[in-house]
Write an enzyme that holds these catalytic residues in place. Structure first.
Site, PDB file in Angstrom:
ATOM      1  N   ARG A  45       0.797  -1.113  -0.007  1.00  0.00           N
ATOM      2  CA  ARG A  45      -0.023   0.045  -0.123  1.00  0.00           C
ATOM      3  C   ARG A  45       0.733   1.345  -0.108  1.00  0.00           C
ATOM      4  NH1 ARG A  45      -4.575  -1.901   4.306  1.00  0.00           N
ATOM      5  NH2 ARG A  45      -5.711  -3.179   2.801  1.00  0.00           N
ATOM      6  N   GLU A  57      -1.230  -9.392  -4.440  1.00  0.00           N
ATOM      7  CA  GLU A  57      -2.870 -10.001  -4.486  1.00  0.00           C
ATOM      8  C   GLU A  57      -2.665 -11.558  -4.702  1.00  0.00           C
ATOM      9  OE1 GLU A  57      -5.454  -8.900  -3.978  1.00  0.00           O
ATOM     10  OE2 GLU A  57      -5.058  -6.620  -3.689  1.00  0.00           O
ATOM     11  N   GLN A  62      -5.922 -16.996  -0.629  1.00  0.00           N
ATOM     12  CA  GLN A  62      -5.846 -18.321   0.234  1.00  0.00           C
ATOM     13  C   GLN A  62      -4.790 -18.247   1.299  1.00  0.00           C
ATOM     14  OE1 GLN A  62      -8.101 -20.690  -0.536  1.00  0.00           O
ATOM     15  NE2 GLN A  62      -8.404 -20.190  -2.772  1.00  0.00           N
ATOM     16  N   THR A  63      -4.286 -17.025   1.390  1.00  0.00           N
ATOM     17  CA  THR A  63      -3.313 -16.985   2.327  1.00  0.00           C
ATOM     18  C   THR A  63      -3.494 -15.705   3.289  1.00  0.00           C
ATOM     19  OG1 THR A  63      -1.779 -17.992   0.971  1.00  0.00           O
ATOM     20  CG2 THR A  63      -0.610 -17.022   2.863  1.00  0.00           C
ATOM     21  N   LEU A 100       4.300 -21.256   0.877  1.00  0.00           N
ATOM     22  CA  LEU A 100       2.996 -20.456   0.816  1.00  0.00           C
ATOM     23  C   LEU A 100       1.873 -21.435   0.092  1.00  0.00           C
ATOM     24  CD1 LEU A 100       4.042 -17.211  -0.969  1.00  0.00           C
ATOM     25  CD2 LEU A 100       2.455 -17.350   1.090  1.00  0.00           C
ATOM     26  N   GLY A 101       2.555 -22.456  -0.399  1.00  0.00           N
ATOM     27  CA  GLY A 101       1.429 -23.373  -1.153  1.00  0.00           C
ATOM     28  C   GLY A 101       1.148 -22.902  -2.213  1.00  0.00           C
ATOM     29  N   TYR A 140     -11.030 -10.774  -9.973  1.00  0.00           N
ATOM     30  CA  TYR A 140     -10.778 -10.484  -8.958  1.00  0.00           C
ATOM     31  C   TYR A 140      -9.406  -9.756  -9.149  1.00  0.00           C
ATOM     32  CZ  TYR A 140      -8.635  -9.504  -4.268  1.00  0.00           C
ATOM     33  OH  TYR A 140      -8.164  -8.902  -3.384  1.00  0.00           O
ATOM     34  N   ASP A 158     -14.036 -10.572  -4.248  1.00  0.00           N
ATOM     35  CA  ASP A 158     -13.542 -11.729  -3.570  1.00  0.00           C
ATOM     36  C   ASP A 158     -14.625 -12.076  -2.907  1.00  0.00           C
ATOM     37  OD1 ASP A 158     -13.305 -10.135  -1.591  1.00  0.00           O
ATOM     38  OD2 ASP A 158     -11.264 -10.535  -0.903  1.00  0.00           O
ATOM     39  N   CYS A 229     -27.461  -1.769   6.612  1.00  0.00           N
ATOM     40  CA  CYS A 229     -27.500  -3.159   6.402  1.00  0.00           C
ATOM     41  C   CYS A 229     -28.890  -3.978   6.706  1.00  0.00           C
ATOM     42  CB  CYS A 229     -26.282  -3.651   7.176  1.00  0.00           C
ATOM     43  SG  CYS A 229     -26.069  -5.627   7.109  1.00  0.00           S
TER      44      CYS A 229
END
Ligand code: SF4
Length: 396
Positions: A45, A57, A62-63, A100-101, A140, A158, A229
């Site tokens: 950022r 990204e 998944q992490t 990290l997979g 995404y 996402d 909401c």
């Protein structure tokens, strides 16, 4: 869907979300004010160049953020731009990704980097549709890069965003269905402001990660969107979004061989472990692994297998069982530690790796963590004692 046809149900959902679009218009104002107050400083950022946003990204898929941070820093230092990533050798790249997979992410990054170098002069294209053509970049990721790095007003939808939207609209539609996702993407698209689209997308994601939490009671008291909401007003935000139960995973039993060679190098004993390169297709394609076979082997069968490798072993010590869960398959692992009786030629597709090259050069997937965790200690010491089991905390 009850008795309604698919198309009628989709049309009804689209019409309902179109009304919600009017009700929710202007939500970016309180959301961005909230984001500005509590934005977390993250390295991508601070300097949102497209390459940095892209790498972050892909790593974040998944992490968790906390897990990604050290990987991100290391990766950026080693491969600071698309040209460096395109030119990296495979083992360097896999080593940077080790742990990290989902290793296909790293391979796709490199394929895309090569395209970026060949077709775009080394810079990511500032165009949503062109970003979508890069390997590993879906809607995404293209939306995130386009909005954050280039200020293009497109959404980045996402799981966090779908959850927030399903709750804001009190929708009990199954968000895993493509038609429902499309309808929510179109709502998300309409809500992105022309001003600060990247911050807005990050704000919705951040809200989903820190306030509108999954599988628990959301912290509506801290939410800047609470007064609009519908899910909160209906008292059922926690149960949204609705998702069809995932398919059951296939279970596969495997036996892993930790095959060690202890040889002399001058006055020193050097211990090395046998690694095998997996096939370049399917699960963990092309990754280094501890050799293994399907099924559960007895000590005799494990010793016989080592003999088939041309590496007869002196002893076999049973190791603790392990488990690893992939998205579609679950491995149940049994392990044998063995020491080669003498070094023969290295079996095809294999290498011997000593402690240093294991640390520096070869990336082993987390699926083998039960055995790779204690492996450095076995290489330095004398291996596990007879029937010694890996301590419970090293298994998972
Ligand atoms: Fe989520 Fe609650 Fe905010 Fe609604 S009010 S968006 S349920 S945190």
């Amino acid at each position: 869907m009850g008795g309604k046809g698919k198309n009628a149900a989709s049309a009804e959902l689209e019409a309902r979300l179109a009304k919600e679009e009017q009700r929710l218009s202007g939500l970016s104002v309180p959301l961005l004010a909230w984001y500005d107050r509590q934005v977390r400083n993250l390295p991508w950022r601070e300097s949102p160049a497209a390459y940095r946003v892209w790498i972050s990204e892909i790593m974040l898929q998944q992490t968790r953020i906390e897990a990604v941070l050290p990987y991100y820093d290391r990766f950026m230092r080693a491969l600071p731009d698309a040209a460096a990533l395109a030119a990296a050798d495979e083992d360097t790249l896999m080593k940077l990704w080790e742990g990290l997979g989902y290793y296909s992410r790293a391979r796709n990054l490199q394929k895309a980097a090569r395209l970026i170098v060949e077709q775009y002069g080394g810079e990511l294209p500032a165009d949503y549709q062109e970003l979508l053509t890069l390997p590993g970049v879906g809607e995404y990721t293209a939306g995130a890069i386009a909005s954050i790095a280039f200020g293009i007003p497109v959404p980045a939808v996402d799981g966090n965003v779908l959850r927030v939207l399903a709750r804001l609209t009190d929708s009990d539609e199954d968000v895993m269905k493509p038609a429902v996702r499309r309808a929510f993407s179109s709502l998300a698209s309409a809500l992105v402001p022309a001003d600060r689209p990247g911050d807005y997308n990050q704000a919705v994601m951040e809200l989903g990660e820190t306030v509108c939490l999954p599988n628990t009671e959301p912290d509506c008291a801290a939410c800047p969107l609470a007064d609009r909401c519908a899910g909160r007003a209906a008292g059922r935000a926690r149960d949204l979004p609705v998702r069809a139960a995932p398919k059951e995973r296939r279970r596969e039993t495997r036996t892993i061989l930790v095959l060690i060679d202890r040889g002399e190098n001058g006055s020193r004993t050097v211990a090395r472990v046998l690694l095998h390169r997996r096939e370049r297709k399917g699960l963990l394609s092309g990754m280094w692994e501890l050799p293994g076979v399907e099924g559960e082997l007895t000590a005799e069968q494990a010793l016989a297998l080592a003999g088939e490798y041309g590496l007869p072993a002196k002893r076999a010590v049973r190791l603790s069982d392990g488990k690893h869960v992939f998205s579609h398959v679950e491995w149940v692992l049994h392990g044998w530690y063995m020491e080669a009786a003498g070094t023969g030629p290295c079996p095809s597709g294999c290498v011997w790796a000593d402690g240093e090259s294991l640390r520096e050069s070869y990336a082993l997937p987390g699926a083998f963590r039960t055995y790779t965790g204690p492996l450095p200690g076995w290489l330095e010491g004398s291996g596990p004692a007879e029937d010694e089991q890996i301590p419970e905390q090293l298994t998972f």
